[in-house]
Design an enzyme around this catalytic site. Structure first.
Site, PDB file in Angstrom:
ATOM      1  CG  ASP A 292     -10.422 -19.507  28.176  1.00  0.00           C
ATOM      2  OD1 ASP A 292     -11.132 -18.498  28.328  1.00  0.00           O
ATOM      3  OD2 ASP A 292      -9.218 -19.538  28.496  1.00  0.00           O
ATOM      4  CD  GLU A 509      -6.534 -13.975  27.857  1.00  0.00           C
ATOM      5  OE1 GLU A 509      -6.461 -15.103  27.373  1.00  0.00           O
ATOM      6  OE2 GLU A 509      -7.587 -13.515  28.314  1.00  0.00           O
TER       7      GLU A 509
HETATM    8  C1  BGC Z   1      -9.080 -16.276  29.563  1.00  0.00           C
HETATM    9  C2  BGC Z   1      -9.725 -16.874  30.797  1.00  0.00           C
HETATM   10  C3  BGC Z   1     -10.846 -16.000  31.284  1.00  0.00           C
HETATM   11  C4  BGC Z   1     -11.832 -15.777  30.148  1.00  0.00           C
HETATM   12  C5  BGC Z   1     -13.026 -14.933  30.528  1.00  0.00           C
HETATM   13  C6  BGC Z   1     -10.095 -15.868  28.511  1.00  0.00           C
HETATM   14  O1  BGC Z   1      -9.532 -15.136  27.478  1.00  0.00           O
HETATM   15  O2  BGC Z   1      -8.165 -17.197  29.019  1.00  0.00           O
HETATM   16  O3  BGC Z   1      -8.755 -17.053  31.804  1.00  0.00           O
HETATM   17  O4  BGC Z   1     -11.469 -16.568  32.399  1.00  0.00           O
HETATM   18  O5  BGC Z   1     -11.161 -15.143  29.063  1.00  0.00           O
HETATM   19  O6  BGC Z   1     -12.714 -13.601  30.639  1.00  0.00           O
END
Ligand code: BGC
Length: 620
Positions: A292, A509
């Site tokens: 990630d 998130e």
């Molecule tokens: C997220 C992932 C995502 C990645 C790329 C991260 O902050 O947890 O789900 O795919 O960023 O954007």
């Protein structure tokens, strides 16, 4: 529908696995250590200021993270040009190995203006319809390939157990079996029957493992659940959180992303048992593991590392100063490719040093590169005439009516009828006047939620095309019904029906972690106002998770949960008017109060919720 959970280990070759291992071996033998490490490096496009780096460092991949758009703009043509320029640079490297380029097309090609935005997974969970989920993923793949890009960090096969988590909506369900069923359907749709086809993209099952099972962090605040710790025994971890992976692997998923989160205090991104022993050996995963975003930076106690931690993104992630140790831990644990930002050159230098010092074995590097090349071969990217370029035919279908029609159907199938006093719905014959209210009635951005155009999403008309619920009501009303609207529910005199669209503003998130899931006072007051005016009231909830309805549950005559439906708000109105049947069934238990949250981390069920898992009324 019977949902079968297959947790049976099956190491049979996935369908995409070609017999190119000899060809891969020949390439790996030719590669320098620097070229191998370059293949394992995936910087965010926003961090690569000098495009020559793509060629000179032989980068294996790049991504555009949630808010990394081309400088020229955010239309399909901008993205196609942006991608093409970077791919051309990769082909100029000594071995000419193409980039595999990744984006978060998590509900359609959701960063691009004019793309069709499908319901987030929580809504798709309510459809219980794997064929539809597969079709949505197929269309998403086609819109992604229209821009040239061939990899999406989807599907999430998280099993969220605490709806205060701001990523709850990325999960199909709280039920592991339903997650496995629909996650696998999404993989099949994205990758297609032939992964080397012009319309297929590489899928990425994420976030391995337990992202949806983290404990509440003491002190609360932003990110109070995100990237946290899962504190359960192994049997529970497997029973709840592994569910999506064995079937996705059997369906041939080519990439898997470890979670930022920890299992009993150990970060998944550095856990050799999970990444190598379970994922690769036991489950037979032969694709590659992609970290990630800057996740490996956290592997050396960043919380206690006060040596000037820097922020690397809007979320203010903390980064360790002992980056070298972080790299050593994660690569040795089984990480094959690392997603990162401005530290990409440092990463390349340090990983080479680690190999030279004997701290990371060359066999591990060769294994990682073999896995990456295996996926590139399987995708036809290494063919004599590879399909690497934006596809003109697919461009003509981008955001098309045909795609929107499927999204509208998905919206209608995802809507759950929670309450319907006196059979108020469907409103087959519209009355003379309907008064509409609430924060979400005329807000495309709120319908779409996070991961739309920007990382956290936005309010209002954030993308062209699509229909708000208010627009859709006006369309069906024609000349015979007047649709009036005030956000606060005032001026309803003379109306015969009230419709209030309540819910949450967009988030993704970290920022979406919320302690209290009550409806806003404004929305609650709008419902009360229409009720006090003596109208029958329909409440439509736009949200990324069940919300605490409080008095609204009693005041509303009818309630529809519409989740985050995306651009095609007309699908909600289809259910309201009976143009589509009410077939959605809850993918999550709907609690009565915050006392019933979380669900529990060992598979417990809520006693006496407002609406149980699987609940949903029908019209007949
Ligand atoms: C997220 C992932 C995502 C990645 C790329 C991260 O902050 O947890 O789900 O795919 O960023 O954007």
């Amino acid at each position: 529908m019977a949902v079968v959970l297959s947790n049976v280990v099956n190491a049979a070759s996935p369908p995409w696995l070609t017999t190119s291992d000899d060809k891969i071996k020949a390439i790996v033998e030719k590669m320098t250590l620097a070229e191998k490490v370059g293949q394992m490096t995936q910087p965010d496009s926003g961090s690569v200021k000098d495009l020559d780096d793509i060629t000179t460092l032989s980068l294996g991949s790049m991504l555009s993270g949630g808010s990394s758009d081309p400088e020229s703009g955010n239309k399909l043509s901008d993205w196609a040009e942006f991608y093409t320029e970077r791919q051309q640079r990769a082909l100029k490297s000594r071995l000419g190995i193409p980039l595999i380029y990744g984006v978060d097309a998590v509900h359609g090609h959701s960063n691009l203006l004019g793309a069709v935005i499908f319901p987030h997974n929580i809504g798709l969970g309510c459809t219980r319809n794997p064929e539809l989920v597969e079709e949505i993923a197929r269309i998403t793949a086609r819109e992604v390939r229209a821009s040239g890009i061939q990899w999406t960090f989807a599907p999430s096969v998280a099993v969220p157990r605490d709806i205060r988590w701001g990523r709850t909506y990325e999960g199909f369900s709280e039920d592991p079996a339903l997650v496995a069923l629909l996650g696998t359907a999404a993989v099949r749709g994205l990758q297609g029957a032939d992964l080397s086809g012009e319309e297929s993209v590489a899928a990425c099952a994420k976030h391995f493992i337990g992202d949806g099972g983290t404990e509440f962090k003491p002190g609360g605040g932003e990110g109070m659940l995100d990237q946290g710790d899962v504190r359960v025994d192994e049997a529970t971890l497997r029973a709840i959180h592994l569910s999506g992976y064995p079937d996705a692997i059997k369906a041939g998923v080519v990439t898997i992303m470890p979670s930022y989160s920890s299992w009993n205090g150990v970060k998944c991104s550095g856990n050799k048992y999970l990444l190598t022993d379970v994922l690769k050996k036991e489950l037979g995963f032969e694709g590659f593991v992609i970290s990630d975003y800057n996740a490996i930076d956290q592997l050396v106690s960043p919380e206690t590392d006060d040596s000037a931690p820097e922020s690397n993104n809007a979320a203010g992630q903390v980064r360790s100063s002992d980056y070298k140790k972080c790299i050593e831990i994660s690569i040795n644990a089984g990480m094959d490719m690392v997603m990162l930002t401005d530290r990409y050159k440092e990463f390349i230098t340090l990983l080479q040093e680690l190999v030279e010092e004997g701290k990371v074995p060359m066999s591990r590097i060769d294994d990682a590169v073999t896995r990456i090349l295996r996926v590139k071969f399987a995708m036809g990217m290494m063919d004599a005439e590879p399909n690497l370029w934006p596809n003109k035919k697919l461009q003509s279908e981008f955001g098309s009516e045909a795609h929107r029609k499927v999204a509208r159907q998905a919206v209608a199938e995802s809507v759950v009828l929670l309450k319907n006093e006196n059979a108020l719905l469907p409103v087959r014959k519209l009355p003379r006047r309907i008064h509409v209210a609430g924060s979400g009635a005329d807000d495309l951005g709120m319908q779409c939620g996070g991961w739309t155009i920007g990382w956290q999403g936005d309010r209002g008309d954030l993308t062209p095309g699509g229909t708000t619920i208010l627009d859709a009501l006006k369309e069906v009303a024609g000349n015979t019904t007047e649709i009036s609207y005030t956000a606060d529910g005032s001026q309803s005199d003379g109306a015969e029906l009230g419709i209030v669209v309540v819910g949450e503003g967009p988030y993704a998130e970290m920022k979406g972690d919320r302690y209290d899931l009550a409806l806003s006072q404004e929305d609650t007051a709008a419902v009360a106002k229409l009720k006090a005016a003596g109208l029958p009231v329909v409440v439509i909830v736009l949200s990324g998770r069940p919300m605490i309805l409080g008095d609204v549950a009693d005041q509303a005559d009818a309630i529809l949960a519409a989740w985050l439906p995306g651009t095609e708000g007309a699908g909600v109105v289809d259910v309201l008017t009976g143009a589509a049947p009410a077939t959605g069934r809850l993918s999550f238990t709907w609690p009565r109060s915050m006392d019933q949250v979380p669900l529990g981390h060992s598979g417990e069920k809520i006693e006496n919720p407002l609406y149980p898992f699987g609940f949903g009324l029908s019209y007949e």
